[in-house]
Design a protein around this motif. Structure first.
Motif, PDB file in Angstrom:
ATOM      1  N   SER A 294       0.832  -1.215   0.000  1.00  0.00           N
ATOM      2  CA  SER A 294       0.000   0.000   0.000  1.00  0.00           C
ATOM      3  C   SER A 294       0.856   1.252   0.000  1.00  0.00           C
ATOM      4  O   SER A 294       0.598   2.211  -0.746  1.00  0.00           O
ATOM      5  CB  SER A 294      -0.922   0.041   1.227  1.00  0.00           C
ATOM      6  N   SER A 295       1.895   1.256   0.839  1.00  0.00           N
ATOM      7  CA  SER A 295       2.781   2.408   0.897  1.00  0.00           C
ATOM      8  C   SER A 295       3.482   2.609  -0.444  1.00  0.00           C
ATOM      9  O   SER A 295       3.605   3.732  -0.934  1.00  0.00           O
ATOM     10  CB  SER A 295       3.809   2.219   2.008  1.00  0.00           C
ATOM     11  N   ASN A 296       3.931   1.511  -1.044  1.00  0.00           N
ATOM     12  CA  ASN A 296       4.599   1.605  -2.352  1.00  0.00           C
ATOM     13  C   ASN A 296       3.641   2.157  -3.399  1.00  0.00           C
ATOM     14  O   ASN A 296       4.050   2.884  -4.307  1.00  0.00           O
ATOM     15  CB  ASN A 296       5.136   0.239  -2.785  1.00  0.00           C
ATOM     16  N   GLY A 297       2.359   1.833  -3.284  1.00  0.00           N
ATOM     17  CA  GLY A 297       1.360   2.381  -4.199  1.00  0.00           C
ATOM     18  C   GLY A 297       1.115   3.858  -3.936  1.00  0.00           C
ATOM     19  O   GLY A 297       1.095   4.671  -4.863  1.00  0.00           O
ATOM     20  N   ARG A 298       0.967   4.220  -2.679  1.00  0.00           N
ATOM     21  CA  ARG A 298       0.661   5.615  -2.294  1.00  0.00           C
ATOM     22  C   ARG A 298       1.752   6.551  -2.798  1.00  0.00           C
ATOM     23  O   ARG A 298       1.500   7.641  -3.286  1.00  0.00           O
ATOM     24  CB  ARG A 298       0.564   5.650  -0.767  1.00  0.00           C
ATOM     25  N   LEU A 299       3.035   6.106  -2.684  1.00  0.00           N
ATOM     26  CA  LEU A 299       4.155   6.960  -3.095  1.00  0.00           C
ATOM     27  C   LEU A 299       4.621   6.643  -4.518  1.00  0.00           C
ATOM     28  O   LEU A 299       5.646   7.154  -4.958  1.00  0.00           O
ATOM     29  CB  LEU A 299       5.315   6.801  -2.106  1.00  0.00           C
ATOM     30  N   ALA A 300       3.863   5.803  -5.221  1.00  0.00           N
ATOM     31  CA  ALA A 300       4.196   5.437  -6.607  1.00  0.00           C
ATOM     32  C   ALA A 300       5.643   4.947  -6.728  1.00  0.00           C
ATOM     33  O   ALA A 300       6.336   5.261  -7.697  1.00  0.00           O
ATOM     34  CB  ALA A 300       3.925   6.602  -7.559  1.00  0.00           C
ATOM     35  N   ALA A 301       6.082   4.158  -5.735  1.00  0.00           N
ATOM     36  CA  ALA A 301       7.473   3.693  -5.706  1.00  0.00           C
ATOM     37  C   ALA A 301       7.703   2.521  -6.657  1.00  0.00           C
ATOM     38  O   ALA A 301       8.808   2.327  -7.164  1.00  0.00           O
ATOM     39  CB  ALA A 301       7.844   3.275  -4.278  1.00  0.00           C
ATOM     40  N   GLY A 302       6.653   1.743  -6.909  1.00  0.00           N
ATOM     41  CA  GLY A 302       6.782   0.563  -7.754  1.00  0.00           C
ATOM     42  C   GLY A 302       6.272  -0.669  -7.017  1.00  0.00           C
ATOM     43  O   GLY A 302       5.749  -0.572  -5.905  1.00  0.00           O
ATOM     44  N   ILE A 303       6.421  -1.832  -7.659  1.00  0.00           N
ATOM     45  CA  ILE A 303       5.938  -3.096  -7.089  1.00  0.00           C
ATOM     46  C   ILE A 303       7.140  -4.009  -6.870  1.00  0.00           C
ATOM     47  O   ILE A 303       7.901  -4.282  -7.801  1.00  0.00           O
ATOM     48  CB  ILE A 303       4.919  -3.761  -8.029  1.00  0.00           C
ATOM     49  N   ALA A 304       7.323  -4.457  -5.655  1.00  0.00           N
ATOM     50  CA  ALA A 304       8.478  -5.309  -5.329  1.00  0.00           C
ATOM     51  C   ALA A 304       8.385  -6.656  -6.061  1.00  0.00           C
ATOM     52  O   ALA A 304       7.288  -7.170  -6.276  1.00  0.00           O
ATOM     53  CB  ALA A 304       8.534  -5.546  -3.825  1.00  0.00           C
ATOM     54  N   PRO A 305       9.542  -7.234  -6.430  1.00  0.00           N
ATOM     55  CA  PRO A 305       9.547  -8.514  -7.155  1.00  0.00           C
ATOM     56  C   PRO A 305       9.367  -9.701  -6.212  1.00  0.00           C
ATOM     57  O   PRO A 305      10.248 -10.548  -6.074  1.00  0.00           O
ATOM     58  CB  PRO A 305      10.936  -8.523  -7.803  1.00  0.00           C
ATOM     59  N   VAL A 306       8.210  -9.745  -5.543  1.00  0.00           N
ATOM     60  CA  VAL A 306       8.017 -10.724  -4.470  1.00  0.00           C
ATOM     61  C   VAL A 306       8.036 -12.158  -4.996  1.00  0.00           C
ATOM     62  O   VAL A 306       8.601 -13.051  -4.362  1.00  0.00           O
ATOM     63  CB  VAL A 306       6.705 -10.421  -3.711  1.00  0.00           C
ATOM     64  N   HIS A 307       7.436 -12.363  -6.178  1.00  0.00           N
ATOM     65  CA  HIS A 307       7.442 -13.714  -6.744  1.00  0.00           C
ATOM     66  C   HIS A 307       8.884 -14.201  -6.905  1.00  0.00           C
ATOM     67  O   HIS A 307       9.225 -15.315  -6.500  1.00  0.00           O
ATOM     68  CB  HIS A 307       6.712 -13.708  -8.087  1.00  0.00           C
TER      69      HIS A 307
END
Ligand code: ZN
Length: 452
Positions: A294-307
């Motif tokens: 959610s924080s990464n979305g709010r600050l438009a930081a990106g999506i972590a490569p969790v897979h």
């Protein structure tokens, strides 16, 4: 001995085999899980037991939050459309007015909301300690005891002010020595390494752009000499990558590794911009990641490569991050958020609702070094348990109760137990008065705003 039996609900144990019981039971003796199984608890176990009826409920391990800044509960709603560096620059002046009393109120609010969203273990990262601000770590410990959750406090720090090339203004930073001394004091005063501990403390300089290399290097030496873990922000944004390239000629991962900052006693918040070599280094060293979608979305930081991180064997937990970049502050919600965002990055079959629940429970426990004690419903572990209602209008009739948690509206909490102690009942805190906490939060938010 006090015995409680939770039975009649769908039990997702999140053990290594992913064992689930369509109608199961959990026996709790003196705060420890004694037995878990299918059906109703066997007759010999029932004598003198308190029975918690979980019919129409999903029973899971209590959720583990691996990254937060509890004090930010007082600064929700600011800098709503900014990216990380601009958001930080907007908020540093306000945060540098924080003190122990304000932090105590904000932390109680943040932890009340966490508990009400299924969280039993709270990781916090406090890194701003203005001169004369009092015992901030002590205030956080006090609020955790009031709400009744397990705390992983970290003593954070910043020593790289703007005049030295850092992002924070000079008035928001400490000296390197002061930060190290205070970190050691916090560990010696509050860290309890015993089985079932309610308070752990880790050492946590804030980020590569707010901390000197000396502080990072010395903090790692200090933490290891004290036998505690290390935590920081890493690889959150492209701007951080550019900062590290410009100042160090390295990626954040190369920079941190050269300072002793990869290892199974280290966890990083975010890990959004990890390239393939970085993921390999995290995996080889056992370095953990707090995924904060959610924080990464709010600050438009990106999506972590969790897979990719999970495929490589990297420990991954979930975090809400501070409420200034995630006004929800609800950990249960992050399971769904993680499912949705990881699918946007790597496809519909790359991250299941059970992957989300695993990250939120035993994944987080592993990240914090507590997976022998918490994170799954297994005999011998602590009775940190969430019981979610899935028979209300939100979820009645749903095919799979775990999908209610991972895809649907956040289910209301029927019960929450921390070490067998009841913390939430019928969706409300039983350990503290919610309206009182709300009033204290409102007053502290106004007081902080007035100081800036
Ligand atoms: Zn953070």
């Amino acid at each position: 001995m006090t015995r409680t039996i939770i039975e009649g609900g769908y039990v997702s144990t999140v053990d290594a085999a992913g064992t689930e019981h369509r109608e199961g039971y959990v026996v709790v003796d003196d705060g420890l899980i004694a037995a878990v199984g299918e059906g109703t608890a066997p007759a010999p176990l029932r004598e003198g037991a308190d029975i918690v009826a979980a019919n129409g409920c999903l029973v899971t391990p209590g959720l583990v939050n691996t990254h937060h800044h509890l004090y930010q509960w007082l600064t929700r709603g600011y800098a709503q459309d900014a990216i990380l560096f601009d958001w930080l620059t907007a908020l540093y002046p306000l945060w540098s007015q924080i003190d122990a009393d304000l932090t105590r109120a904000g932390a109680a609010g943040a932890m009340a909301v966490l508990a009400r969203s299924g969280c039993t273990t709270v990781g916090d990262h406090h890194y701003i300690f203005p001169r004369g601000s009092g015992d901030i770590v002590g205030a956080i410990v006090e609020s955790a005891a009031r709400v009744g959750v397990r705390l992983h406090a970290t003593r954070g720090s910043m020593d790289l002010g703007a005049s030295q090339g850092g992002l924070p203004p000079d008035f928001a930073v400490e000296t390197t020595d002061a930060a190290l001394t205070a970190s050691q004091e916090a560990v010696e005063r509050w860290h309890d390494p015993s089985f079932g501990s309610l308070v752990h403390v880790a050492v946590a300089p804030c980020s590569p752009f707010s901390v000197t290399a000396d502080l990072l290097r010395e903090a790692a030496v200090l933490a290891r000499s004290l036998g505690v873990r290390l935590h920081t922000h890493a690889s959150e944004t492209v701007e951080e990558d550019a900062y590290c390239a410009e100042h160090f000629g390295k990626t954040p991962t190369q920079y941190l590794e050269d300072l002793g900052w990869l290892g199974e006693d280290v966890w990083m918040a975010h890990g959004v911009h990890l390239d393939a070599p970085a993921i390999s280094r995290y995996a080889a060293t056992g370095t953990g990641v707090a995924h904060c979608p959610s924080s990464n979305g709010r600050l438009a930081a990106g999506i972590a490569p969790v897979h990719d991180l999970l495929q490589a064997g990297v420990p991954v937990g979930l975090g809400v991050d501070g409420a200034a970049s995630n006004e929800s502050g609800q950990l249960g919600v992050e399971i769904r958020q993680a499912v949705l965002m990881n699918r946007l990055r790597t496809g519909a079959d790359s991250f299941s609702v059970r992957d989300g629940l695993r990250a939120a429970t035993v994944g987080g426990a592993r990240v914090l070094g507590r997976d022998a004690e918490i994170g799954s419903l297994e005999a011998g572990k602590l009775a940190d348990i969430a019981v979610w209602r899935v028979d209300g209008v939100e979820h009645a009739g749903i095919l799979d109760p775990v999908a209610a948690l991972g895809l649907g509206a956040l289910p209301p909490l029927h019960r929450l137990f921390v070490g067998g102690r009841s913390v939430v009942a019928e969706g409300e805190l039983v350990t503290a008065e919610e309206p009182v906490i709300a009033e204290e939060v409102a007053a502290a938010s106004r007081a902080l705003a007035a100081r800036a």
